[in-house]
Design a protein around this motif. Sequence first.
Motif, PDB file in Angstrom:
ATOM      1  N   SER A 175       2.965  -1.206   7.910  1.00 59.78           N
ATOM      2  CA  SER A 175       1.721  -1.959   7.754  1.00 59.78           C
ATOM      3  C   SER A 175       1.029  -1.502   6.473  1.00 59.78           C
ATOM      4  O   SER A 175       0.720  -0.316   6.324  1.00 59.78           O
ATOM      5  N   ARG A 176       0.805  -2.444   5.563  1.00 64.23           N
ATOM      6  CA  ARG A 176       0.279  -2.065   4.257  1.00 64.23           C
ATOM      7  C   ARG A 176      -0.933  -2.930   3.893  1.00 64.23           C
ATOM      8  O   ARG A 176      -0.952  -4.137   4.132  1.00 64.23           O
ATOM      9  N   ASN A 177      -1.933  -2.271   3.278  1.00 67.00           N
ATOM     10  CA  ASN A 177      -3.113  -2.934   2.734  1.00 67.00           C
ATOM     11  C   ASN A 177      -3.263  -2.486   1.289  1.00 67.00           C
ATOM     12  O   ASN A 177      -2.886  -1.362   0.937  1.00 67.00           O
ATOM     13  N   LEU A 178      -3.848  -3.343   0.454  1.00 68.13           N
ATOM     14  CA  LEU A 178      -4.013  -3.023  -0.962  1.00 68.13           C
ATOM     15  C   LEU A 178      -5.451  -3.241  -1.392  1.00 68.13           C
ATOM     16  O   LEU A 178      -6.026  -4.303  -1.148  1.00 68.13           O
ATOM     17  N   GLU A 179      -6.018  -2.231  -2.053  1.00 67.75           N
ATOM     18  CA  GLU A 179      -7.302  -2.395  -2.732  1.00 67.75           C
ATOM     19  C   GLU A 179      -7.043  -2.477  -4.226  1.00 67.75           C
ATOM     20  O   GLU A 179      -6.430  -1.582  -4.818  1.00 67.75           O
ATOM     21  N   ILE A 180      -7.537  -3.530  -4.846  1.00 66.77           N
ATOM     22  CA  ILE A 180      -7.466  -3.675  -6.302  1.00 66.77           C
ATOM     23  C   ILE A 180      -8.805  -3.228  -6.870  1.00 66.77           C
ATOM     24  O   ILE A 180      -9.856  -3.745  -6.490  1.00 66.77           O
ATOM     25  N   GLY A 181      -8.762  -2.249  -7.761  1.00 64.49           N
ATOM     26  CA  GLY A 181      -9.980  -1.716  -8.352  1.00 64.49           C
ATOM     27  C   GLY A 181     -10.719  -0.767  -7.443  1.00 64.49           C
ATOM     28  O   GLY A 181     -11.873  -1.018  -7.080  1.00 64.49           O
ATOM     29  N   PRO A 182     -10.090   0.346  -7.038  1.00 66.32           N
ATOM     30  CA  PRO A 182     -10.767   1.276  -6.129  1.00 66.32           C
ATOM     31  C   PRO A 182     -11.939   1.970  -6.809  1.00 66.32           C
ATOM     32  O   PRO A 182     -11.984   2.116  -8.028  1.00 66.32           O
ATOM     33  N   GLY A 183     -12.879   2.397  -5.989  1.00 65.76           N
ATOM     34  CA  GLY A 183     -13.966   3.222  -6.500  1.00 65.76           C
ATOM     35  C   GLY A 183     -13.533   4.674  -6.561  1.00 65.76           C
ATOM     36  O   GLY A 183     -12.348   4.975  -6.728  1.00 65.76           O
ATOM     37  N   GLU A 184     -14.490   5.570  -6.380  1.00 65.48           N
ATOM     38  CA  GLU A 184     -14.182   6.993  -6.464  1.00 65.48           C
ATOM     39  C   GLU A 184     -13.619   7.543  -5.164  1.00 65.48           C
ATOM     40  O   GLU A 184     -13.065   8.645  -5.142  1.00 65.48           O
ATOM     41  N   VAL A 185     -13.763   6.782  -4.084  1.00 69.62           N
ATOM     42  CA  VAL A 185     -13.293   7.219  -2.772  1.00 69.62           C
ATOM     43  C   VAL A 185     -12.317   6.179  -2.231  1.00 69.62           C
ATOM     44  O   VAL A 185     -12.604   4.986  -2.240  1.00 69.62           O
ATOM     45  N   PRO A 226       7.033  -7.224  -3.426  1.00 65.28           N
ATOM     46  CA  PRO A 226       7.696  -8.407  -2.875  1.00 65.28           C
ATOM     47  C   PRO A 226       6.696  -9.369  -2.237  1.00 65.28           C
ATOM     48  O   PRO A 226       5.561  -8.985  -1.892  1.00 65.28           O
ATOM     49  N   ASN A 227       7.113 -10.605  -2.063  1.00 69.87           N
ATOM     50  CA  ASN A 227       6.299 -11.581  -1.337  1.00 69.87           C
ATOM     51  C   ASN A 227       5.926 -11.026   0.034  1.00 69.87           C
ATOM     52  O   ASN A 227       6.746 -10.402   0.718  1.00 69.87           O
ATOM     53  N   GLY A 228       4.685 -11.277   0.445  1.00 66.79           N
ATOM     54  CA  GLY A 228       4.269 -10.929   1.796  1.00 66.79           C
ATOM     55  C   GLY A 228       4.246  -9.453   2.108  1.00 66.79           C
ATOM     56  O   GLY A 228       4.594  -9.039   3.215  1.00 66.79           O
ATOM     57  N   THR A 229       3.826  -8.625   1.157  1.00 67.15           N
ATOM     58  CA  THR A 229       3.823  -7.166   1.359  1.00 67.15           C
ATOM     59  C   THR A 229       2.625  -6.686   2.168  1.00 67.15           C
ATOM     60  O   THR A 229       2.753  -5.797   3.012  1.00 67.15           O
ATOM     61  N   PHE A 230       1.443  -7.244   1.937  1.00 68.69           N
ATOM     62  CA  PHE A 230       0.203  -6.641   2.443  1.00 68.69           C
ATOM     63  C   PHE A 230      -0.477  -7.507   3.502  1.00 68.69           C
ATOM     64  O   PHE A 230      -0.501  -8.736   3.410  1.00 68.69           O
ATOM     65  N   ASN A 254       6.105   4.042  -0.942  1.00 66.24           N
ATOM     66  CA  ASN A 254       5.426   3.153   0.005  1.00 66.24           C
ATOM     67  C   ASN A 254       6.236   1.917   0.386  1.00 66.24           C
ATOM     68  O   ASN A 254       5.787   1.125   1.216  1.00 66.24           O
ATOM     69  N   ARG A 255       7.416   1.761  -0.185  1.00 62.81           N
ATOM     70  CA  ARG A 255       8.135   0.491  -0.086  1.00 62.81           C
ATOM     71  C   ARG A 255       8.505   0.107   1.348  1.00 62.81           C
ATOM     72  O   ARG A 255       8.586  -1.076   1.668  1.00 62.81           O
ATOM     73  N   ASN A 256       8.710   1.092   2.206  1.00 62.66           N
ATOM     74  CA  ASN A 256       9.170   0.807   3.569  1.00 62.66           C
ATOM     75  C   ASN A 256       8.082   1.004   4.627  1.00 62.66           C
ATOM     76  O   ASN A 256       8.387   0.988   5.829  1.00 62.66           O
ATOM     77  N   LYS A 257       6.843   1.182   4.193  1.00 59.58           N
ATOM     78  CA  LYS A 257       5.764   1.321   5.167  1.00 59.58           C
ATOM     79  C   LYS A 257       5.636   0.044   5.989  1.00 59.58           C
ATOM     80  O   LYS A 257       5.752  -1.066   5.469  1.00 59.58           O
TER      81      LYS A 257
END
Length: 204
Positions: free
Chosen positions: A19-29, A58-62, A14-17
């Motif tokens: 546009s990136r978003n991050l969910e911390i603590g995903p559910g089952e979906v 890195p800084n400013g990833t998401f 995923n390093r070169n994607k």
Amino acid sequence: MKNYIKTKINLFKNRNKESRNLEIGPGEVRIPGFETLNIANSPVTDYIINASKPLPFPNGTFKVLYASHILEHIPWYKTLDVLKEWQRVIKIGGEIEIWVPDGYKIAKAFINAEDGDNYLDLDGWYKFNPQKDPCIWASGRIFTYGDGKGTLGHPNWHLAIFSYRYLENLLQEAGFSEIRKMENSEVRGYDHKWINLGIKGRKV
């Protein structure tokens, strides 16, 4: 070792994607368009990492960092440091969206119930509490129940409590602006409904 390898593979993939978003603590979906980070492995987890530790990005990833009912599992005295680390990995102009149990609502409902005005059925969460006792309800909502066997150190214990005022102050101190309370219609994943407190801020 498997968790480490899975995490390293996904970090590389995923390093070169763009546009990136991050969910911390995903559910089952999985939330569409989000990479996922969790303390335990699951079929929808990309990075098996403790969210209270430095993150391997890195800084400013998401563009968006989304954390629903995760912050209360981190010791209360570490909250600001964790929010600063989460802020670090968000792009300038990007947003943080946090959902937690509403500590003010819990405390007020408990006191009111003890004084005879019991409206806890609005929440309706009575785990280990068939008698619907308000004190047991408040204990469950504030501390949760670990693994249900009393194992200390299990990640399901709650270790912090929040009000909107307090979270707003923390986000400001962590470097966010345009902070506002979110509506339940803005929940991206599982909706905790009555107990939910949502807050959103932008990195400047």
